[in-house]
Design a protein around this motif. Structure first.
Motif, short mmCIF file in Angstrom:
data_model
loop_
_atom_site.label_atom_id
_atom_site.label_comp_id
_atom_site.label_asym_id
_atom_site.label_seq_id
_atom_site.Cartn_x
_atom_site.Cartn_y
_atom_site.Cartn_z
N MET A 1 0.85 -1.19 0.00
CA MET A 1 0.00 0.00 0.00
C MET A 1 0.88 1.23 0.00
SD MET A 1 -2.95 1.15 2.69
CE MET A 1 -4.12 0.06 1.89
N SER A 2 0.54 2.20 -0.79
CA SER A 2 1.30 3.44 -0.85
C SER A 2 1.28 4.15 0.48
CB SER A 2 0.72 4.36 -1.94
OG SER A 2 1.32 5.65 -1.86
N SER A 3 2.43 4.80 0.81
CA SER A 3 2.51 5.53 2.07
C SER A 3 1.62 6.76 2.06
CB SER A 3 3.97 5.92 2.33
OG SER A 3 4.45 6.76 1.30
N GLN A 4 1.12 7.15 0.87
CA GLN A 4 0.24 8.31 0.79
C GLN A 4 -1.19 7.97 1.16
OE1 GLN A 4 1.59 11.35 0.14
NE2 GLN A 4 3.52 10.22 0.18
N ASN A 5 -1.50 6.70 1.30
CA ASN A 5 -2.86 6.27 1.62
C ASN A 5 -2.91 5.65 3.01
OD1 ASN A 5 -3.81 7.00 -0.97
ND2 ASN A 5 -3.11 5.05 -1.79
N LEU A 6 -3.95 5.98 3.74
CA LEU A 6 -4.13 5.41 5.06
C LEU A 6 -4.54 3.94 4.94
CD1 LEU A 6 -4.06 6.28 8.06
CD2 LEU A 6 -6.54 6.67 7.88
N ASP A 7 -3.87 3.08 5.68
CA ASP A 7 -4.16 1.64 5.65
C ASP A 7 -5.41 1.37 6.49
OD1 ASP A 7 -2.11 -1.36 6.13
OD2 ASP A 7 -4.23 -1.09 5.70
N LEU A 8 -6.57 1.49 5.86
CA LEU A 8 -7.84 1.36 6.58
C LEU A 8 -8.07 -0.05 7.10
CD1 LEU A 8 -10.13 3.51 4.25
CD2 LEU A 8 -9.04 4.18 6.39
N GLN A 9 -7.55 -1.06 6.39
CA GLN A 9 -7.75 -2.44 6.82
C GLN A 9 -7.03 -2.71 8.13
OE1 GLN A 9 -6.67 -5.33 3.88
NE2 GLN A 9 -7.24 -7.08 5.13
N ASN A 10 -5.75 -2.34 8.23
CA ASN A 10 -5.01 -2.54 9.47
C ASN A 10 -5.52 -1.63 10.58
OD1 ASN A 10 -3.31 -4.62 8.79
ND2 ASN A 10 -1.63 -3.32 8.12
N LEU A 11 -5.98 -0.43 10.19
CA LEU A 11 -6.54 0.49 11.19
C LEU A 11 -7.76 -0.11 11.87
CD1 LEU A 11 -6.63 3.33 12.49
CD2 LEU A 11 -8.05 4.06 10.56
N ALA A 12 -8.66 -0.68 11.06
CA ALA A 12 -9.87 -1.29 11.62
C ALA A 12 -9.53 -2.50 12.48
CB ALA A 12 -10.83 -1.67 10.50
N ARG A 13 -8.53 -3.27 12.06
CA ARG A 13 -8.15 -4.46 12.82
C ARG A 13 -7.44 -4.09 14.12
NH1 ARG A 13 -3.48 -8.73 11.20
NH2 ARG A 13 -3.76 -10.17 12.93
N ALA A 14 -6.57 -3.08 14.06
CA ALA A 14 -5.80 -2.70 15.24
C ALA A 14 -6.67 -2.09 16.32
CB ALA A 14 -4.70 -1.71 14.84
N GLU A 16 -10.16 -2.47 16.65
CA GLU A 16 -11.48 -3.07 16.52
C GLU A 16 -12.34 -2.72 17.73
OE1 GLU A 16 -11.44 -7.27 16.28
OE2 GLU A 16 -13.60 -7.46 15.97
N GLY A 17 -13.55 -2.24 17.47
CA GLY A 17 -14.47 -1.86 18.54
C GLY A 17 -14.27 -0.44 19.04
N ARG A 18 -13.21 0.26 18.59
CA ARG A 18 -12.96 1.65 18.99
C ARG A 18 -13.09 2.54 17.78
NH1 ARG A 18 -10.60 2.88 23.77
NH2 ARG A 18 -11.35 4.95 23.15
N THR A 19 -14.32 2.72 17.34
CA THR A 19 -14.56 3.57 16.16
C THR A 19 -14.19 5.02 16.43
OG1 THR A 19 -16.87 3.83 16.89
CG2 THR A 19 -16.41 2.09 15.29
N ASP A 20 -14.19 5.43 17.71
CA ASP A 20 -13.79 6.80 18.03
C ASP A 20 -12.33 7.04 17.71
OD1 ASP A 20 -13.13 6.45 21.60
OD2 ASP A 20 -13.18 4.94 20.00
N ILE A 21 -11.46 6.05 18.02
CA ILE A 21 -10.04 6.17 17.70
C ILE A 21 -9.84 6.12 16.20
CG2 ILE A 21 -7.78 5.06 17.93
CD1 ILE A 21 -8.57 4.15 20.69
N GLN A 22 -10.54 5.23 15.52
CA GLN A 22 -10.42 5.13 14.06
C GLN A 22 -10.80 6.45 13.40
OE1 GLN A 22 -12.31 1.62 12.38
NE2 GLN A 22 -12.04 0.51 14.30
N ASP A 23 -11.90 7.05 13.84
CA ASP A 23 -12.34 8.32 13.26
C ASP A 23 -11.33 9.43 13.52
OD1 ASP A 23 -15.87 7.74 14.02
OD2 ASP A 23 -14.63 7.11 12.34
N ALA A 24 -10.77 9.46 14.74
CA ALA A 24 -9.79 10.49 15.09
C ALA A 24 -8.54 10.37 14.22
CB ALA A 24 -9.43 10.39 16.57
N ILE A 25 -8.10 9.13 13.99
CA ILE A 25 -6.91 8.92 13.15
C ILE A 25 -7.19 9.33 11.71
CG2 ILE A 25 -5.42 7.14 12.15
CD1 ILE A 25 -5.44 5.74 14.84
#
Length: 416
Positions: A1-14, A16-25
């Motif tokens: 994955m390009s460094s210019q794009n946020l890795d949404l798949q790993n973000l959701a896995r890392a 999981e269950g904390r949508t507030d942290i995901q949204d903030a990132i």
């Protein structure tokens, strides 16, 4: 994955269950590409920690220890919660049956090869010969307290693909492999019988018992046997099974047996949604009585009727029925039918009689309330004022009261 794009798949896995942290990132990543790279590295590191081969007792946090998620032997640490030693699964044990490419949901979302030995059911990564940490269950622990952490995996609708079945019993398994569900039923019950556990009835959702009124966009011709709900901030699904209510598939997964449900109530009833509160008996024999309440939010009003029918069918709102179910649970020597109901139990007969008497007493109390009610008392309390006001009220007050009552009834129906 390009460094210019946020890795949404790993973000959701890392997270999981904390949508507030995901949204903030996601919001913070808009500050520049150097932030995106930083967040990608953080997500990658957290995913690596989650997947590291640490003891399951350190990696898993069990929130509901009083019910289905009570910590017990999962074959990873050699101990049950009551201190009894249980041998762990070993790669040296002969694999009697293995089924490849099975998608596991809980405790970890990965594809595993499920291995059946004489003592254990365990998961193994495709490129490994060792049992995976956290996915190992002794046959002796299945169906007996204390309850191990659940193992959840999906079974394909079709027959197993060629080359996915192996092990010493592969030839015998081929005879029952017309579809995957038949294969797993045979494999699980064969091993349980060999372990002295007898035949355990495998329960599945039945649309005749409960089916959602909402259409499935991905399967328009098929009825859904679940409803969407929230438990806290986690979204998931409720399944109304013949023997209990299942909540999945976010951790901790919950199964609330009907025999332990003390009461069910509806809360926050609005025009489009309502909440379902389930009170469960978590008592342990010989200890003080204890109960736990689980609330599931934002259920669709279209499914209210079906859920209420299920609740009434199983007597889950009736406190006396809860006592009857408790008596059945403690009466371990009673003769039971195939659904686990006690046949000819003296305790259940007496409790059923008590239930009938309680219902009759409630009906008698309602009749007494109706006899004591004075329909003129309300009018007398409002009878002060001038004669002209009395004449006006006599001329049309009754109709207005009736219309007002009708409006209130209509509002009540809208809320339900």
């Amino acid at each position: 994955m390009s460094s210019q794009n946020l890795d949404l798949q790993n973000l959701a896995r890392a997270f999981e269950g904390r949508t507030d942290i995901q949204d903030a990132i996601r919001n913070a990543s808009a500050a520049g590409p150097h932030y995106i790279e930083l967040f990608n590295q953080i997500s990658l590191h957290v995913c690596g920690v989650i997947s590291s081969p640490e003891p399951a007792s350190k990696k898993r946090r069990i929130d509901d220890q009083s019910l289905v998620a009570r910590p017990a032997s999962s074959g990873t640490n050699g101990h049950t919660s009551n201190g009894v030693e249980t041998a762990t699964a070993s790669a040296n044990d002969p694999v009697l049956l293995e089924i490849k490419d099975i998608s596991v949901v809980v405790p970890q979302r990965k594809k595993y090869t499920l291995c059946f030995t004489s003592t254990h059911l365990y998961g193994r990564l495709p490129d490994s010969k060792e049992p995976a940490a956290g996915i190992s269950f002794a046959w002796s622990d299945i169906g007996a307290p204390p309850i191990p952490e659940p193992l959840v995996f999906t079974i394909p609708d079709a027959a197993p693909k060629p080359g996915t079945i192996g092990g010493q019993d592969a030839a015998a398994a081929a005879a029952v492999s017309d579809d995957s569900k038949m294969l797993f039923n045979w494999a699980i019950n064969t091993r349980l019988k060999a372990a002295g556990k007898g035949s355990i009835k495998i329960v599945q959702a039945d649309e005749k018992l409960f089916a959602s009124e909402l259409k499935q966009a991905h399967r328009p011709g098929e009825k859904a046997v679940h409803v969407k709900a929230f438990r806290g901030s986690k979204d998931g699904y409720l399944f109304f099974l013949p023997n209990g209510i299942l909540w999945g598939f976010k951790k901790p997964l919950l199964f609330l047996p009907n025999e332990r449900i003390a009461a069910v109530s509806y809360t926050s009833v609005l025009q489009r949604t309502f909440n379902l509160a389930v009170e469960v008996d978590t008592s342990i024999p010989g200890e003080d009585e204890s109960k736990e309440e689980y609330e599931f939010a934002m259920l669709d009003q279209e499914d209210f009727g079906g859920i209420d029918t299920y609740v009434k069918k199983h007597g889950l709102q009736d406190k006396s029925m809860a006592e009857q179910r408790k008596a059945k649970r403690l009466n371990i020597n009673a003769v039971k039918d195939e659904d686990g109901n006690i046949i000819g139990s003296a305790e259940s007969t007496e409790l059923a009689k008590a239930t009938t008497e309680a219902e009759q007493a409630a009906m008698d109390e309602e009749d007494e309330d109706e006899e004591d009610y004075d329909p003129g008392s309300e009018g007398e309390s409002e009878g002060s004022g001038s004669s002209s006001e009395d004449e006006d009220s006599d001329g049309g007050g009754g109709d207005q009261d009736e219309e007002g009552e009708d409006d209130e009834d209509e509002n009540d129906e809208d809320e339900l």
